[in-house]
Design a protein around this motif. Structure first.
Motif, mmCIF file in Angstrom:
data_model
loop_
_atom_site.group_PDB
_atom_site.id
_atom_site.type_symbol
_atom_site.label_atom_id
_atom_site.label_comp_id
_atom_site.label_asym_id
_atom_site.label_seq_id
_atom_site.Cartn_x
_atom_site.Cartn_y
_atom_site.Cartn_z
ATOM 1 N N THR A 15 1.412 7.493 -4.400
ATOM 2 C CA THR A 15 -0.290 7.386 -4.592
ATOM 3 C C THR A 15 -0.904 5.979 -5.019
ATOM 4 O O THR A 15 -0.099 5.088 -5.040
ATOM 5 N N HIS A 16 -2.027 6.091 -5.341
ATOM 6 C CA HIS A 16 -2.483 4.756 -5.893
ATOM 7 C C HIS A 16 -1.962 4.357 -7.006
ATOM 8 O O HIS A 16 -1.792 2.847 -7.236
ATOM 9 N N ASP A 17 -1.003 4.990 -7.859
ATOM 10 C CA ASP A 17 -0.152 4.948 -8.815
ATOM 11 C C ASP A 17 1.237 4.833 -8.424
ATOM 12 O O ASP A 17 2.047 5.374 -9.104
ATOM 13 N N ALA A 18 1.521 3.948 -7.298
ATOM 14 C CA ALA A 18 2.824 3.885 -6.822
ATOM 15 C C ALA A 18 3.807 3.442 -7.760
ATOM 16 O O ALA A 18 5.097 3.614 -7.524
ATOM 17 N N HIS A 19 3.472 2.468 -8.688
ATOM 18 C CA HIS A 19 4.561 1.857 -9.633
ATOM 19 C C HIS A 19 5.104 3.088 -10.514
ATOM 20 O O HIS A 19 5.640 3.026 -11.091
ATOM 21 N N LEU A 20 4.110 4.269 -10.377
ATOM 22 C CA LEU A 20 4.809 5.220 -11.234
ATOM 23 C C LEU A 20 5.459 6.596 -10.425
ATOM 24 O O LEU A 20 6.542 7.062 -10.629
ATOM 25 N N ASP A 21 4.737 6.805 -9.248
ATOM 26 C CA ASP A 21 5.421 8.016 -8.438
ATOM 27 C C ASP A 21 6.045 7.550 -7.420
ATOM 28 O O ASP A 21 6.420 8.496 -6.438
ATOM 29 N N ALA A 22 6.202 6.215 -7.056
ATOM 30 C CA ALA A 22 7.120 5.641 -5.924
ATOM 31 C C ALA A 22 7.942 4.470 -6.307
ATOM 32 O O ALA A 22 7.997 3.506 -5.861
ATOM 33 N N PHE A 23 8.263 4.758 -7.709
ATOM 34 C CA PHE A 23 9.030 3.555 -8.550
ATOM 35 C C PHE A 23 9.962 2.943 -7.749
ATOM 36 O O PHE A 23 10.100 1.588 -7.880
ATOM 37 N N GLU A 24 10.885 3.602 -7.096
ATOM 38 C CA GLU A 24 12.127 2.967 -6.369
ATOM 39 C C GLU A 24 11.755 1.929 -5.457
ATOM 40 O O GLU A 24 12.347 0.909 -5.536
ATOM 41 N N GLU A 25 10.837 2.406 -4.854
ATOM 42 C CA GLU A 25 10.582 1.941 -3.494
ATOM 43 C C GLU A 25 9.762 0.501 -3.809
ATOM 44 O O GLU A 25 9.691 -0.465 -3.336
ATOM 45 N N TRP A 26 8.730 0.829 -4.929
ATOM 46 C CA TRP A 26 7.879 -0.371 -5.280
ATOM 47 C C TRP A 26 8.793 -1.336 -6.095
ATOM 48 O O TRP A 26 8.497 -2.515 -5.667
ATOM 49 N N VAL A 27 9.729 -0.903 -6.835
ATOM 50 C CA VAL A 27 10.407 -2.039 -7.344
ATOM 51 C C VAL A 27 11.378 -2.878 -6.427
ATOM 52 O O VAL A 27 11.590 -4.107 -6.358
ATOM 53 N N GLY A 28 11.649 -2.144 -5.469
ATOM 54 C CA GLY A 28 12.613 -2.547 -4.232
ATOM 55 C C GLY A 28 11.706 -3.468 -3.517
ATOM 56 O O GLY A 28 12.318 -4.652 -3.247
ATOM 57 N N VAL A 29 10.616 -3.400 -3.067
ATOM 58 C CA VAL A 29 9.943 -4.385 -2.371
ATOM 59 C C VAL A 29 9.325 -5.599 -3.461
ATOM 60 O O VAL A 29 9.216 -6.763 -2.893
ATOM 61 N N LEU A 30 9.039 -5.371 -4.555
ATOM 62 C CA LEU A 30 8.918 -6.496 -5.379
ATOM 63 C C LEU A 30 9.996 -7.126 -5.640
ATOM 64 O O LEU A 30 9.937 -8.625 -5.672
ATOM 65 N N PHE A 35 0.980 -1.126 -0.088
ATOM 66 C CA PHE A 35 0.027 -0.107 0.039
ATOM 67 C C PHE A 35 0.770 1.296 0.127
ATOM 68 O O PHE A 35 1.827 1.072 0.675
ATOM 69 N N ALA A 36 0.510 2.073 -0.654
ATOM 70 C CA ALA A 36 1.020 3.659 -0.845
ATOM 71 C C ALA A 36 0.772 4.650 0.623
ATOM 72 O O ALA A 36 -0.468 4.411 0.693
ATOM 73 N N ARG A 37 1.593 5.321 0.722
ATOM 74 C CA ARG A 37 1.259 6.204 1.951
ATOM 75 C C ARG A 37 -0.001 7.178 1.580
ATOM 76 O O ARG A 37 -0.843 7.423 2.423
ATOM 77 N N ASN A 38 0.017 7.574 0.254
ATOM 78 C CA ASN A 38 -1.202 8.186 -0.305
ATOM 79 C C ASN A 38 -2.067 7.729 -1.164
ATOM 80 O O ASN A 38 -2.586 8.272 -2.167
ATOM 81 N N GLY A 39 -2.113 6.329 -0.811
ATOM 82 C CA GLY A 39 -3.172 5.618 -1.790
ATOM 83 C C GLY A 39 -4.639 5.596 -1.456
ATOM 84 O O GLY A 39 -5.192 6.611 -0.859
ATOM 85 N N MET A 40 -5.403 4.595 -2.044
ATOM 86 C CA MET A 40 -6.869 4.586 -2.053
ATOM 87 C C MET A 40 -7.298 4.191 -0.825
ATOM 88 O O MET A 40 -8.525 4.329 -0.537
ATOM 89 N N PHE A 41 -6.539 3.348 0.044
ATOM 90 C CA PHE A 41 -7.362 2.585 1.005
ATOM 91 C C PHE A 41 -6.965 3.104 2.213
ATOM 92 O O PHE A 41 -5.929 3.514 2.745
ATOM 93 N N ASP A 42 -8.084 3.135 3.295
ATOM 94 C CA ASP A 42 -7.890 3.568 4.701
ATOM 95 C C ASP A 42 -7.108 2.738 5.499
ATOM 96 O O ASP A 42 -7.197 1.400 5.053
ATOM 97 N N ASP A 43 -6.625 2.852 6.691
ATOM 98 C CA ASP A 43 -6.347 1.916 7.848
ATOM 99 C C ASP A 43 -7.218 0.516 7.914
ATOM 100 O O ASP A 43 -6.734 -0.383 8.100
ATOM 101 N N ALA A 44 -8.403 0.984 8.182
ATOM 102 C CA ALA A 44 -9.383 0.005 8.432
ATOM 103 C C ALA A 44 -9.615 -1.049 7.175
ATOM 104 O O ALA A 44 -9.653 -2.224 7.466
ATOM 105 N N GLU A 45 -9.476 -0.521 6.190
ATOM 106 C CA GLU A 45 -9.670 -1.265 4.833
ATOM 107 C C GLU A 45 -8.340 -2.218 4.766
ATOM 108 O O GLU A 45 -8.167 -3.585 4.385
#
Length: 280
Positions: A242-257, A212-222
């Motif tokens: 954001t919800h498109d973290a593969h684009l705007d958090a690319f390095e972090e996304w690729v790292g955890v993948l 999940f991204a810091r500023n993504g679509m889902f809240d903590d309860a979800e």
């Protein structure tokens, strides 16, 4: 990279970009109104893997107006890709948003074909708002197409992370540029995604990481409910994106993948990526 087409039993053509290799198989699945093009930078970071980038039905270079837009049809497309292009092998499925939902259902339906699942900004609870799918359809229908050029498209679409991916996907038609999808197809597709699929989630047998991204679509309860219903799920919360973290958090996304693909040992090129991301 080789362009391939997989013909599904219902006559739908699925376009696949095949980054050929002898390593573990990874199938990448984009989100609604996107295409495999936006995941190509991700694919190129997965050195040593056999990466298959799929344009899901109704998107990209695949059949634009398929009759069947059920979730089961999307799952069968993934199954067809794996069985035709990498017969006898199991794959890790990694998807974003709607693509994460497709990947999850494919893993639930055919664990014999799937050895791992990675869901970026995806969920299984669906939506309680019957208006949300219609609103998305109206938004896509509001695009003043054809756009005169890419600058005109950007001026209308704004500066969200997904915009450059949308612009890159525009195709020439007549005297302008149009998207590679139709608004009514997007609405019907997301309507199916909005149906809750908890039963499949709770019985899922495939090792799974949700991101999940810091500023993504889902809240903590979800987010917490997803883990409560399936405690063995590995969860990573990105520090940004954001919800498109593969684009705007690319390095972090690729790292955890990459970390998941190497199962917490070392990345595919030998760099230690332990500690990237955080658990809740």
């Amino acid at each position: 990279m080789t362009s391939r087409v997989v013909l599904c039993p219902d006559g739908v053509s699925i376009a696949v970009s095949d980054l050929e290799g002898d390593g573990p198989v990874v199938v990448l699945l984009h989100g609604l109104a996107g295409s495999s093009r936006e995941l190509l930078p991700t694919a190129r970071e997965l050195d040593g893997c056999r990466v298959l980038l799929v344009d899901q039905r109704g998107h990209g270079l695949s059949t634009r107006r398929p009759d069947d837009l059920t979730r089961e049809a999307f799952v069968e497309d993934v199954v067809a890709v794996i069985e035709e292009l990498v017969p006898g092998r199991r794959a890790t499925l990694a998807g974003q948003s709607m693509g994460a939902h497709t990947a999850f259902l494919a893993a639930a339906a055919r664990p014999d074909l799937v050895e791992g699942l990675v869901m970026l900004e995806g969920h299984v609870a669906g939506s309680h708002d019957p208006e949300s799918a219609a609103a998305l359809g109206r938004y896509f229908a509001s695009w003043p197409v054809p756009f005169a050029d890419e600058d005109a498209a950007r001026a209308f679409l704004g500066d969200d992370a997904i915009v450059e991916a949308w612009v890159a996907d525009l195709q020439t038609q007549g005297n302008g540029l149009v998207p590679r999808f139709d608004p009514d197809i997007m609405r019907r597709t997301i309507e199916a995604v909005h149906e809750p699929r908890w039963a499949e989630w709770e019985t899922l047998r495939v090792p799974t990481r949700v991101i999940f991204a810091r500023n993504g679509m889902f809240d903590d309860a979800e987010k917490n409910e997803l883990i409560r219903r399936r405690p063995e799920t590995d969860r990573i919360d990105l520090a940004g994106g954001t919800h498109d973290a593969h684009l705007d958090a690319f390095e972090e996304w690729v790292g955890v993948l990459r970390q998941w693909l190497s199962r917490g040992e070392r990345t595919l090129d030998g760099r230690d990526l332990g500690g990237i991301g955080s658990r809740p």
